[in-house]
Design an enzyme around this catalytic site. Structure first.
Site, PDB file in Angstrom:
ATOM      1  N   ARG A 193       0.608  -1.571   0.293  1.00  0.00           N
ATOM      2  CA  ARG A 193      -0.043   0.139  -0.166  1.00  0.00           C
ATOM      3  C   ARG A 193       0.627   1.782   0.093  1.00  0.00           C
ATOM      4  NH1 ARG A 193      -3.014  -4.320   1.509  1.00  0.00           N
ATOM      5  NH2 ARG A 193      -5.086  -3.876   1.807  1.00  0.00           N
TER       6      ARG A 193
ATOM      7  N   ASP B  84      -3.550 -15.824   6.199  1.00  0.00           N
ATOM      8  CA  ASP B  84      -2.101 -16.882   6.143  1.00  0.00           C
ATOM      9  C   ASP B  84      -1.621 -17.178   6.641  1.00  0.00           C
ATOM     10  OD1 ASP B  84      -2.871 -14.921   4.019  1.00  0.00           O
ATOM     11  OD2 ASP B  84      -1.616 -12.993   4.018  1.00  0.00           O
TER      12      ASP B  84
HETATM   13  O1  LIG Z   1      -4.907  -7.020   1.660  1.00  0.00           O
HETATM   14  C1  LIG Z   1      -4.299  -7.296   1.476  1.00  0.00           C
HETATM   15  O2  LIG Z   1      -2.515  -7.021   1.601  1.00  0.00           O
HETATM   16  C2  LIG Z   1      -4.362  -8.883   1.724  1.00  0.00           C
HETATM   17  C3  LIG Z   1      -5.778  -9.393   2.379  1.00  0.00           C
HETATM   18  C4  LIG Z   1      -5.632 -11.115   2.155  1.00  0.00           C
HETATM   19  O3  LIG Z   1      -5.669 -10.738   1.132  1.00  0.00           O
HETATM   20  P1  LIG Z   1      -7.739 -11.207   0.870  1.00  0.00           P
HETATM   21  O4  LIG Z   1      -8.042 -10.086   0.935  1.00  0.00           O
HETATM   22  O5  LIG Z   1      -7.874 -11.911  -0.655  1.00  0.00           O
HETATM   23  O6  LIG Z   1      -8.571 -12.742   2.457  1.00  0.00           O
HETATM   24  C5  LIG Z   1      -4.137 -11.909   2.411  1.00  0.00           C
HETATM   25  O7  LIG Z   1      -4.747 -13.213   1.787  1.00  0.00           O
HETATM   26  C6  LIG Z   1      -3.206 -10.778   1.944  1.00  0.00           C
HETATM   27  O8  LIG Z   1      -2.141 -12.246   1.813  1.00  0.00           O
HETATM   28  C7  LIG Z   1      -2.949 -10.055   1.754  1.00  0.00           C
HETATM   29  C1  LIG Z   2      -2.552 -14.866  -0.004  1.00  0.00           C
HETATM   30  C2  LIG Z   2      -1.412 -13.611  -0.185  1.00  0.00           C
HETATM   31  O1  LIG Z   2      -0.271 -12.323  -0.489  1.00  0.00           O
HETATM   32  P1  LIG Z   2      -1.182 -12.544  -2.105  1.00  0.00           P
HETATM   33  O2  LIG Z   2      -2.586 -12.452  -1.851  1.00  0.00           O
HETATM   34  O3  LIG Z   2      -1.151 -10.838  -2.536  1.00  0.00           O
HETATM   35  O4  LIG Z   2      -0.775 -13.309  -3.399  1.00  0.00           O
HETATM   36  C3  LIG Z   2      -0.405 -14.224   0.896  1.00  0.00           C
HETATM   37  O5  LIG Z   2       0.797 -13.703   0.921  1.00  0.00           O
HETATM   38  O6  LIG Z   2      -0.275 -15.915   1.678  1.00  0.00           O
END
Ligand SMILES: O=C(O)C1=C[C@@H](OP(=O)(O)O)[C@@H](O)[C@H](O)C1
Ligand SMILES: C=C(OP(=O)(O)O)C(=O)O
Length: 445
Positions: free
Chosen positions: A32, A326
């Site tokens: 971000r 995660d």
């Molecule tokens: O917004 C983010 O930075 C993230 C949101 C999560 O995914 P989702 O929002 O699709 O569940 C997470 O699994 C990913 O590692 C990072």
């Molecule tokens: C799901 C993950 O990341 P992204 O969705 O950004 O690939 C993660 O880091 O476990």
């Protein structure tokens, strides 16, 4: 540790984990910081940015879109420096597709970032990313006025056709996903009117907390975020705290290795990210946190975890999954060492990550002779407190960084034979220094 091409052999640790460690910058906040700084007018100053493959995908993407990135590697391995954004001029039309690598966050957030500008940009990614669903983001963005080609396609490559005539919407997301929420809110920053996203349970709220630092006011509540467009984004300063998702691997290691007691410093303590601590506590682990300060509106502090002799199974309700989404693979390994059954309810989103993480957990634990199964959308793990790693186990990360670390940990804490982990190198996606950080904590008597 012996390396054979893409697979490494990992033996059990020679002693407990003791002392303090700092984990690298939070991946979600780093993405971000890079993306929002590229959207803003002026030069933002960033520090503590995670240097990993995923964050580098975001950096390369914004460079292709015209932002100027001057981040340098610091002595502690983080990236720091300035990013000058495109501001009100908008992103530049790139002359080639943007490759988002393995990063779902890069690809989905970029869709929302590009939607309000007159541009045509093709987004693609590696084999794993090309299998992940994108309609969850394109559906609301199409309702706002953007177009994606081929129309109705769910997967990358996709061409984003943005428009300056974007309209704000009220979007009731069917999934608790910060990536969906963020993509819609970022498009909403430059749309006409109010954009509101509600979700079935609260996902991470970094976007709602960070946008005000760039001069965009947001309204945020549990399971809801909103912005008023069009707004202007101005450069700011961001110091990225450590990543709780990386800290979770060290915390779980300490909980499993007899005699361990560690502190993890300067970690984000955002409540939407530290669900894993609550789960460890429910399993009987002495885990605590102490808030020391804040980076912007992000709380940060110290996590302390001690070895737990009597781990027991617990139940994680569906509405808490987003707060540890995660971390389910590594928590499943802890559950495999606990007495009784652990259940993670409502884990269907795990099937849509870098790999099908539900299938990966069940397959990996079966190599350890631990029973794990799905009933509907709930994942059950029947733990074995006497678990010892059998001889000759070969785990396969399938290129998923969370599994590379989880299965490495199975060997490190296993108290039995060494394990092999194929595709260990995928740790570079989120935590390149994982093995060095674990080893820095080992005390050999
Ligand atoms: O917004 C983010 O930075 C993230 C949101 C999560 O995914 P989702 O929002 O699709 O569940 C997470 O699994 C990913 O590692 C990072
Ligand atoms: C799901 C993950 O990341 P992204 O969705 O950004 O690939 C993660 O880091 O476990």
């Amino acid at each position: 540790m012996d390396t054979h091409g893409n697979s490494i052999t990992i033996a059990a640790l020679e002693g407990p984990l003791m002392g303090s460690v700092r984990v690298p910058g939070d991946k979600s906040i780093s993405h971000r910081a890079v993306l929002f700084s590229a959207m803003a007018q002026g030069t933002s100053r960033l520090s503590g940015v995670l240097d990993s493959d995923d964050v580098r995908s975001s950096v390369r993407a914004v460079q292709q879109l015209g932002a100027s990135v001057n981040l340098e590697k610091m002595a502690d391995g983080s990236l720091a420096g300035g990013i000058t954004g495109w501001g009100p001029a908008g992103p530049k039309q790139p002359d080639a597709p943007i490759d988002c690598g393995n990063s779902g966050t890069t690809s989905r957030l970029l869709m929302g970032i590009l939607a309000p500008w007159e541009c045509k940009v093709t987004l693609t990614g590696d084999d794993s990313l090309q299998r992940r669903p994108m309609r969850r983001v394109t559906t609301p963005l199409v309702r706002m006025g953007a177009r994606f080609y081929p129309e109705d396609k769910d997967t990358l490559p996709l061409e984003v056709c943005g428009t300056k005539g974007l309209r704000g919407i009220e979007y009731d997301s069917p999934v608790a996903s910060a990536q969906v929420k963020t993509a819609v809110l970022l498009a909403g920053v430059f749309a006409q009117g109010t954009t509101v996203v509600t979700e079935p349970s609260p996902s991470r709220n970094h976007t709602e907390l960070m946008l005000p630092l760039y001069g965009v006011s947001t309204t945020a509540a549990s399971g809801m975020g909103s912005v008023e467009g069009p707004a202007a984004m101005h450069a700011c300063e961001i110091d990225v705290p450590g990543d709780p998702s990386s800290a979770a691997f060290l915390a779980c290691a300490a909980a499993l290795v007899p005699g361990s007691a560690i502190q993890i410093e300067n970690v984000s303590l955002n409540p939407a990210r530290i669900g894993f601590l609550r789960t460890l506590e429910q399993m009987g682990v002495d885990a605590s946190r102490r808030s020391v300060g804040s980076a912007g509106k992000e709380l940060s502090g110290i996590i302390s975890v001690q070895y737990c002799e009597k781990l027991h199974g617990c139940e994680v309700p569906a509405e808490k999954i987003a707060s540890l989404v995660d971390e389910v693979p590594v928590l499943s390994l802890v559950a495999a060492h606990a007495r009784g059954v652990t259940v993670f309810r409502g884990v269907e989103e795990l099937r849509l990550k870098e790999t099908d993480r539900v299938a990966g957990i069940i397959e990996g634990l079966s190599l350890l002779d631990v029973n794990a199964w799905m009933d509907g959308n709930d994942l059950y793990i029947e733990g074995n407190p006497d678990l010892k790693v059998p001889e000759g186990i070969v785990f396969d990360s399938k290129g998923d960084h969370r599994f590379a670390m989880t299965w490495a940990l199975a060997g490190l804490v296993g108290g039995g034979a060494p394990v092999q982990v194929r595709g260990f190198e995928s740790v570079s996606v989120s935590y390149p220094g994982f093995m060095e950080d674990i080893r820095s904590l080992v005390r050999v008597s």
